[in-house]
Structures are given as structure tokens and as C-alpha cells.
Design an enzyme around this catalytic site. Structure first.
Site, PDB file in Angstrom:
ATOM      1  N   PRO A  44     -32.100  16.419 -70.793  1.00 12.33           N
ATOM      2  CA  PRO A  44     -32.730  16.278 -69.480  1.00 12.33           C
ATOM      3  C   PRO A  44     -33.973  17.145 -69.283  1.00 12.33           C
ATOM      4  O   PRO A  44     -34.016  18.312 -69.692  1.00 12.33           O
ATOM      5  CB  PRO A  44     -31.607  16.691 -68.522  1.00 12.33           C
ATOM      6  CG  PRO A  44     -30.357  16.306 -69.247  1.00 12.33           C
ATOM      7  CD  PRO A  44     -30.642  16.605 -70.693  1.00 12.33           C
ATOM      8  N   CYS A  45     -34.957  16.543 -68.617  1.00 14.87           N
ATOM      9  CA  CYS A  45     -36.261  17.185 -68.439  1.00 14.87           C
ATOM     10  C   CYS A  45     -36.431  18.015 -67.160  1.00 14.87           C
ATOM     11  O   CYS A  45     -37.224  18.962 -67.151  1.00 14.87           O
ATOM     12  CB  CYS A  45     -37.364  16.113 -68.452  1.00 14.87           C
ATOM     13  SG  CYS A  45     -37.411  15.129 -69.952  1.00 14.87           S
TER      14      CYS A  45
END
Length: 443
Positions: A94-95
Site C-alpha cells: 500500500p502507498c
């Protein structure tokens, strides 16, 4: 990639696989998926249907449990020990923890799995590791975090390389800068080189011209639109469940889309028809999800990937994806290294690279140091820093590490570096409770 070229069995396990941008690129580069793990059920459905199809088309034996759906860090989802020593461990964790557009909570964000993926690499012992994330991870804010994971890879016996790549350098008509980390066991590392850039830069107008005219928009209007869209797109955003419906981005991105003749206030169900007129204030039509997918790199050899679900879900799947052409280019570079193609080049000792000198200094010290002492010690090794810069480093470190402060008799504070706050698999980490609380909005 043909069945014959997959016979060398370069198997990959992919975590946080999304709807398959990285999966498809790695498959085209010659890697065979042994397992893909994804949290979002809609993205996992798209991934399962497409990946199983392309594997079958290439005559590859498809595992019954090709795609696992659930929290990748949960033992209930999969057992990493069953996949030890695969050729490649890959993922797009996840960013949001590192995004410049977000709060940059880093290790305090329950979605942060970057440090955990490094620990997973140590547990599974693949020949190579590929992780991609947003450009924010390459900034000074995360220099200490970055240093910690790179030092950990070195301790695990890997040679690590990192670089910010632009999707537009690999035939994708979009800017999309991504932080890419590649790590290999020493016997393969000398054969690795970053992929060469594409000779041709494609534009939005060029890749969308046929789709813009498929629903009856007059040819002269399409040609005029194409002529005004001879540039690359801003980064496709809006892939988070927190953002609501499909939307092409914040104000700055919308202005860039406007200059390309695109209405960024949503996504259309269909291409413009013969009676189409831009809405008031817009310079052109909205894009369809098929058009957005083209801009994300699902074109040419990647065009036959079919997204499943409703429009907003499909848009999120596309918005969260790693462009397949970039994944293929990276996959080919890693493949060639694992097959020891070419002549190995001498390796510079990567563990000597210092991303955060304050982190490095405090990590080596057994006693707390004041800011003045930090400045003096750094100067002794040729690093010049003024007080405000040291304090900025300490502030950043305090977000991702336990930064212990001790008051001296003089009133000065002395600092020592404690534990890394990031989730690396601890049973008692706050990540578990936060993940449960926010499960429905994590993507």
C-alpha cells in the site's frame, strides 16, 4: 511469453497484487505465478480470471490456489513457509503511508507493509525481491525508514538497488513516478541492470484516438481532440476507497487534464457520441474506464486484460495498478540477472550508502547524544550539518522510530534511537487493531 519460455520455471509469489498490472508484466517477462495474494475481493476476482486464463493459454500448469484473498500479513490467508526459495517475491504494498498527497504517516499507518515485506523476504529467502511504491518513499521524510529496510536487506544477505522510475520512460502515456526496490542474492546481483528506457514516448491523443471515435463522435472532432492531446497524462489517481467515486485527481491534476482536453470530473460510461458537446466549463469529454486502462499501460500486448465489476470498482482497480509495461521491463531485467545473462559487473558495497547520517550515527551509539554532539560527530566523518537540519532529521526519525529523549543537567536534550515502529509481524503491534477498525476503507 510462450509456454516454452516459461519452462525454466522462474516462479513468483506476489503480495498485494491488486488487479494484476504487475502480475501481467511479470508473466510477459517469463515469470510463472505460484501464488498471488490480494485484499480487495473485486481486484482479486479480476486477477484470478485473467491470470488463470493467460497461464492456461501458455500451457502452464495452474495451481488450484493461484489467488488468495485476504490480509496478506495474516497466517489465516496463506503460509509463506510453503513458498520458500522461489525465484522472485514481488509486490506493490500500500502507498498511502508514503504518499505526498496524504499525511505520510509511514510506520504509524496501519496500511504500511513495506518493512514487513522485507522481513517476509528474510523468511522466504527468494532469489530476488521486487517492491514498488510511490515516489514519497524516496524523499528526505523517509530517509531513516529507507535506511532501516536497506540495512535489513544487507543483514539478510541481499544486494539492494533502488530507483525512482517514470512510467512514461517505458511506453506508458503517463508520468507516474514510482519508487522501485530490487534486491538479489549476491550470486545474481552483478548481472542486474535497470531496464533501458523506451525510445518512443507515447501521448494520450495517440493511444486514445480509436476509442474516442468508437461511439460516433465525428472524425473531425476526434482529430482536433487528438491534436490537442499530444502530451503524457498526469498520474492516474483516485484508487482509494476513501476517495468516493471515480475522479481523475486533485485540482492540479484536473488542470493538467483540462489542458489535454479531458473533463476530469468523473469517468464516463461511454465514449462521446455524434451529438457530444463538452459540459459548461470543460474542454472535452470524460474518459471511460477502458481509456483510463490504456493510459495505465493496458494496451498492445497487454490489451486483453478484462476488468470485472462496476465502474467505480474498475476505476479503483486501474488506479491502484502498476503499469504492466514497466513491470515487464523490470521483470526482464530481474529475469536476465537470475539466468546470469551477460557479463557480471563489479558491485559497489551498497551497505555503505548513507541515506540518513543522523540515523546511522544514533544507531551505532550506546549513549544519547545532544544536537551539538551529533553535529560534531558527523563533522568527524565529513558530514556537515547545521542545527536546523539535524533537528529536521530527528523530527522525521521520531515518526518511524522510538526516539528517546534524555534531559541533561544543562537543560539540553540528548537523543538515542530506539525500536523501529514499523509492523514487521509483531503479534502485539497496533497495526492489528487499526487494520480491523479500518478494514472496509483499506485498498
Amino acid at each position: 511469453m510462450s509456454a516454452a519460455e516459461h519452462t525454466q520455471k522462474l516462479e513468483v509469489v506476489e503480495i498485494c497484487a491488486g488487479a494484476g498490472g504487475q502480475s501481467f508484466g511479470l508473466h510477459r517477462a517469463g515469470f510463472t505465478h505460484r501464488l498471488a495474494v490480494e485484499l480487495d475481493t473485486h481486484a482479486a476476482h479480476t486477477l484470478e480470471q485473467n491470470l488463470r486464463r493467460v497461464l492456461k493459454e501458455d500451457g502452464v500448469d495452474v495451481p488450484a490456489d493461484l489467488v488468495k484473498v485476504g490480509d496478506v500479513a495474516s497466517p489465516a490467508t496463506w503460509d509463506p513457509d510453503s513458498y520458500k526459495h522461489v525465484a522472485l517475491l514481488a509486490g506493490g504494498v500500500p502507498c498511502p503511508p508514503f504518499s505526498i498527497a496524504g499525511k505520510q504517516l509511514g510506520s504509524s499507518d496501519e496500511r504500511d507493509l513495506f518493512a514487513w515485506a522485507i522481513e517476509l523476504c528474510g523468511r522466504m529467502k527468494p532469489k530476488a525481491l521486487l517492491l514498488e511504491n510511490v515516489r514519497g518513499l524516496s524523499t528526505k521524510r523517509f530517509s531513516g525508514y529507507r535506511q532501516a529496510v536497506l540495512d535489513k536487506l544487507h543483514d539478510l544477505g541481499y544486494i539492494a538497488f533502488w530507483k525512482v522510475l517514470q512510467a512514461s520512460d517505458y511506453g506508458v502515456p503517463q508520468l507516474r513516478p514510482r519508487f522501485v526496490l530490487v534486491a538479489l542474492l549476491p550470486e545474481y546481483a552483478g548481472y542486474f541492470s535497470w531496464p533501458q528506457k523506451s525510445a518512443e514516448q507515447r501521448t494520450v491523443g495517440d493511444v486514445l484516438s480509436d476509442l474516442m471515435g468508437e461511439n460516433g463522435w465525428p472524425a473531425e472532432d476526434v482529430e482536433k481532440w487528438v491534436a490537442g492531446a499530444q502530451s503524457i497524462a498526469p498520474t492516474i489517481v483516485g484508487g482509494s476507497k476513501k476517495h468516493g467515486g471515480a475522479d481523475l485527481g486533485p485540482t492540479r491534476a484536473k488542470k493538467a487534464w483540462e489542458a489535454l482536453g479531458v473533463d476530469a470530473m468523473g469517468v464516463a460510461n461511454n465514449a462521446p457520441d455524434k451529438d457530444f458537446k463538452p459540459r459548461e466549463g470543460a474542454t472535452g469529454p470524460k474518459l471511460t474506464t477502458e481509456m483510463v486502462a490504456r493510459i495505465q499501460g493496458w494496451d498492445g500486448e497487454f490489451a486483453d486484460w478484462k476488468f470485472l465489476g462496476r465502474k467505480t470498482s474498475i476505476y479503483r482497480q486501474i488506479g491502484n495498478a502498476f503499469p504492466p509495461p514497466v513491470a515487464k521491463a523490470l521483470g526482464e531485467a530481474i529475469r536476465d540477472a537470475l539466468l546470469k545473462k551477460g557479463t557480471p559487473r563489479p558491485l559497489i558495497e551498497t551497505s555503505s550508502t548513507v541515506h540518513d547520517p543522523v540515523y546511522k550515527l544514533l544507531r551505532r551509539q550506546s549513549r544519547p547524544l545532544t544536537v551539538e554532539q551529533i553535529i560534531t560527530r558527523l563533522a568527524q566523518v565529513g558530514v556537515s550539518m547545521e542545527e536546523p537540519e539535524v533537528e529536521r532529521h530527528l523530527n522525521h526519525l521520531g515518526h518511524d522510530f522510538e526516539l528517546e529523549k534524555t534531559a541533561r543537567k544543562t537543560g539540553e536534550l540528548a537523543y538515542s534511537l530506539g525500536q523501529f515502529k514499523a509492523f514487521v509481524g509483531q503479534d502485539d503491534h497496533q497495526r492489528h487493531d487499526l487494520f480491523t477498525q479500518h478494514r472496509t476503507r483499506i485498498s
